[in-house]
Every structure is written in structure tokens, then in C-alpha cells.
Design an enzyme around this catalytic site. Structure first.
Site, mmCIF file in Angstrom:
data_model
loop_
_atom_site.group_PDB
_atom_site.id
_atom_site.type_symbol
_atom_site.label_atom_id
_atom_site.label_comp_id
_atom_site.label_asym_id
_atom_site.label_seq_id
_atom_site.Cartn_x
_atom_site.Cartn_y
_atom_site.Cartn_z
ATOM 1 N N GLU A 273 -10.341 23.374 -28.044
ATOM 2 C CA GLU A 273 -8.894 23.198 -27.890
ATOM 3 C C GLU A 273 -8.552 22.616 -26.521
ATOM 4 O O GLU A 273 -7.848 23.240 -25.726
ATOM 5 C CB GLU A 273 -8.195 24.559 -28.055
ATOM 6 C CG GLU A 273 -8.473 25.255 -29.370
ATOM 7 C CD GLU A 273 -7.839 26.654 -29.447
ATOM 8 O OE1 GLU A 273 -7.276 27.133 -28.438
ATOM 9 O OE2 GLU A 273 -7.901 27.263 -30.525
ATOM 10 N N CYS A 342 18.786 23.723 -6.230
ATOM 11 C CA CYS A 342 19.234 24.694 -5.227
ATOM 12 C C CYS A 342 18.332 25.916 -5.199
ATOM 13 O O CYS A 342 18.733 27.018 -5.577
ATOM 14 C CB CYS A 342 20.674 25.094 -5.520
ATOM 15 S SG CYS A 342 21.719 23.649 -5.525
#
Ligand code: LLP
Length: 418
Positions: A273, A342
Site C-alpha cells: 500500500e 493567523c
């Protein structure tokens, strides 16, 4: 090896200057190289040619439909971890019998979907999940093929957030418990015990943890045989690392040789995988310098890509090389390369040496093809970046830049708010 390189001080992807793509498509922008993706899949898959195997690309690394289609056309199956990933894989034309489905928290609707579509197998992560799969399968009258994800308790020596095969991790069932769970599974009417699975972590840069894990799996498979439970599939998961900075991970053929020799006498089909090693260095994130500023303590380069576009530096303190798209002379400075979000944690790099860029310059965050766009978000109501696939001297937009309408598509203001 990848197809990003400098020609006359200009960074190209295959035969196209990145600056040209950025002019047309804007920034921040993910750029992938088709030739690199194809090369990586082929090298990886060929490395296992000596044994019966199925390479199942791990969709979470980069789930764009075009990328899935590209791997599917090369013969890849997929490893998925949600109903969304199953639907993506099918939409991209991946055959259901090449889909393996992992994840600790599969929901009933997801299990129903996977069964209805006839996936290759569920990588089951707990006894309760096994019971639910058996129940759903009996309701639907469709037998479910399963592998049990076992936790071999091997230290992959990688970042703790991406270690998954240790006893303290939430994944899989310990080898001690697994014998009992297999015995229960074998007795269930609607379960076909097909294989065993493990995935020990990601960005692993030596072969020994894989070999250790496989050794434990092999012993266990033999014990299971002794109990009359024969398996057809051994799924070794993903995890092979790539070079971001100075890492020297094994080449796919070294990895494959070690795995194949450890597996030798098991007579099972091997499932792999891989995610990162197929797509990681096939992509970069191109950003434009908005401002530079010098404070009493530090120099900052503020770019238009942020942690919502590429969260790896903020989340794992991961290193991505930051390369000027046009090489230029100038003083080398040490700066924080930050985004507009921010949060103090919004950075692409900290204390990085870089030739001082000017406003408007382009920088490329390299090796951002894996867990880049797929982990991106709309935080700070930022529109997610566009993605393009370069193919020789052309490119295709494989995901357009989001718009404000995309951003608020699922939201409603209830009538009571006037
Ligand atoms: N199979 C399973 C069950 C997995 O959980 C993963 C990754 C893979 C395969 C693919 O692993 P790879 O070959 O890509 O290492 N977001 C992190 C990585 C998380 C990996 C999660 N599982 C990062 O950006 O480094």
C-alpha cells in the site's frame, strides 16, 4: 529521481517552466509531474515482479481523481480508509476487486457501501468491527472477505504521529489477541478469512522495521495454518520513505528484495500500500512572495501559501526544500517562510537559509505531492489551491481553484435569523 529541474536558472516541471504555469493558473498551486508518477509506480511495481502481488496505491496520500486514474491505468489497486475514498476510487475507474479498505472507525454505511460494491477485502481493526461486518454481510446476503490488521509492535523509528505499529497505537489487534479473533472470524457465516494485514508507519527510511514486522507476521501465519486457518493474502501496508532533506531511504528494489526474501515460503499474494513514495516527490507547491519584513529578532518571508495548503511543517515539523523558481543572486539570509494564516504555527519553514527573495518572486515547496493537497483545508476561509498535472510540454488543471461559492456551498442561514 524526479522531473523537476533547472534549465538556465528556471525551475521546470518536465518541459514547462513553473513560472509559466503559475502566471496562467495563479498561486498557491500544486504542480505534479506525470512522468514522475508513472516512473515511480512502474519502478515500485516491477520491484515485486518476482512474486504474486498487488500494488494498492494509498489514496490518502493524494486523492485527486486524475492521479487515481493514472495509477489505475498502470494496473494499480488502491488502499482506502473511508467511504469517500471508495467512491473516489470507483469514480476514477479502479476495479472494486482491487480495493482494500483499512481504518479503525468504519461506519455501518461505509461497510454497506464496500460490500455492495464488492471490494477485495476489509482490513479489520477490532473484534467489534468484525462482528458488525458479519452482521451487515448477513443482512445483505454478501460474504465479506477480511484480513485482520495485526499490530506487530515494531518501532518504525519515524515521527510519533505517523508511527502506527506499536502496542500503544490505536491501530489493529495485537498479535496475542489476533489468534482468538481469527478463530471467531473463521466461525462466522458471512466472513471469509482471506488475509492478514499490517501497516507499521510512514516515512520509514530503513528496511529493518519492515523485515521485523514481516518476520512476526510470518510466524503468526504459520501458527494460524496449524489451526487450520489458511490465508491467501499478506498485506504489508505502506510506509517506504522518501528524501525530503538528507534522508537516504532504501530504493524500491532494495525494499522489495528484503520483503520477498522474508516472505519466501508463505505462498500468499503480497499486497503493498505505498502512498508517499509514489507521489511525494512528483509534486511541489508553488507560492508567491507577498512581503518580506525584518523584525528586531527575525526576518520573515510572507508567501501566499499557508498551513491550510501544506500542513506538514506545522504538524510534524516536516522539512520541505524551498526553492526559488528563478534562481537569482543576492545575499543568503536566514528567515522564517510563513503564510498569511493567523497562527504562529503557520510556517513552511523556520530559520531557513535562502537567497533573499523579492516581493512577487515564486518559491516552490518541493516533495509536496504526498499529504499536501489531501491534508489541505479551508481554515481562515482560504480557497483551496488549484492542482495541475504536467505532461511533457503541456499541463492540465486537475482541480480548479476554489471560489467563494465553493466555500459556502454547504452552509445555510436559517430563516429565524432573518
Ligand atoms: N496503508 C495504511 C493503512 C496507512 O495508514 C497509510 C498511511 C499507508 C498505507 C500509506 O503510507 P505511506 O506509504 O504513504 O507512508 N500525513 C502524514 C502521513 C500519514 C500516513 C498515514 N497512513 C505525513 O504527511 O507525513
Amino acid at each position: 529521481m524526479h522531473h523537476f529541474s533547472f534549465h538556465d536558472s528556471e525551475l521546470y516541471c518536465e518541459s514547462v517552466p513553473l513560472a509559466r504555469i503559475a502566471e496562467r493558473e495563479g498561486t498557491p498551486l500544486y504542480v505534479y509531474s506525470r512522468a514522475t508518477l508513472e516512473r515511480h509506480f512502474t519502478v515500485f511495481d516491477n520491484a515485486f515482479a518476482a512474486v504474486r502481488h498487488l500494488t494498492c496505491y494509498s489514496v490518502k496520500a493524494n486523492s485527486n481523481l486524475a492521479i487515481l486514474r493514472l495509477f489505475g491505468r498502470l494496473g494499480s489497486g488502491v488502499d482506502v480508509v473511508s467511504g469517500g475514498e471508495i467512491l473516489r476510487a470507483l469514480a476514477a475507474g479502479i476495479a472494486p476487486e482491487k480495493i482494500v479498505y483499512s481504518g479503525v472507525g468504519k461506519t455501518r454505511p461505509e461497510i454497506e457501501l464496500a460490500l455492495a460494491r464488492g471490494i477485495l477485502m476489509f482490513n479489520v481493526e477490532s473484534a467489534q468491527e468484525l462482528e458488525l461486518i458479519n452482521r451487515v454481510a448477513s443482512e445483505k446476503g454478501a460474504r465479506a472477505r477480511i484480513a485482520l490488521r495485526v499490530n506487530p509492535d515494531v518501532d518504525p523509528r519515524t515521527h510519533p504521529y505517523i508511527s502506527t505499529g506499536l502496542k500503544k497505537n490505536k491501530f489493529g489487534v495485537s498479535i496475542d489477541e489476533a489468534l482468538d479473533v481469527y478463530a471467531r472470524a473463521a466461525a462466522m457465516d458471512w466472513i471469509e478469512v482471506a488475509g492478514i494485514d499490517c501497516h507499521i508507519g510512514s516515512q520509514i527510511t530503513t528496511v529493518s522495521p519492515f523485515v521485523d514486522a514481516l518476520g512476526r507476521i510470518k510466524d503468526f501465519v504459520k501458527r494460524l495454518r496449524g489451526r487450520g486457518i489458511a490465508l491467501r493474502f499478506v498485506d504489508l501496508g505502506g510506509g517506504l520513505g522518501i528524501t525530503y532533506d538528507r534522508e537516504e531511504p532504501p530504493e524500491p528494489d532494495q525494499y522489495a528484495a528484503a520483503v520477498i526474501s522474508e516472505l519466501a515460503d508463505l505462498d500468499c499474494t503480497l499486497i503493498l500500500e505505498p502512498g508517499r513514495c509514489l507521489v511525494g516527490n512528483a509534486g511541489c507547491l508553488v507560492a508567491r512572495v507577498l512581503y518580506t519584513k525584518q523584525t528586531a529578532l527575525k526576518e520573515f518571508v510572507i508567501v501566499d501559501a499557508a498551513m491550510n495548503d501544506l500542513i506538514r511543517p506545522s504538524l510534524y515539523e516536516a522539512h520541505h526544500a524551498l526553492v526559488p523558481v528563478r534562481q537569482h543572486d543576492g545575499p543568503v539570509i536566514r528567515a522564517d517562510i510563513v503564510g498569511p494564516i493567523c497562527e504562529t504555527g503557520d510556517f513552511l519553514a523556520r530559520d531557513r537559509e535562502i537567497t533573499r527573495p523579492a516581493q512577487g518572486d515564486l518559491l516552490a515547496a518541493m516533495s509536496a505531492g504526498a499529504y499536501g493537497f489531501s491534508m489541505s483545508s479551508n481554515y481562515n476561509s482560504r480557497l483551496r489551491a488549484a492542482e495541475v498535472l504536467v505532461d511533457g510540454s503541456h499541463w492540465h488543471v486537475i482541480r480548479r481553484r476554489e471560489t467563494f461559492e465553493d466555500l459556502v456551498r454547504c452552509e445555510t442561514i436559517p430563516a429565524c435569523l432573518g
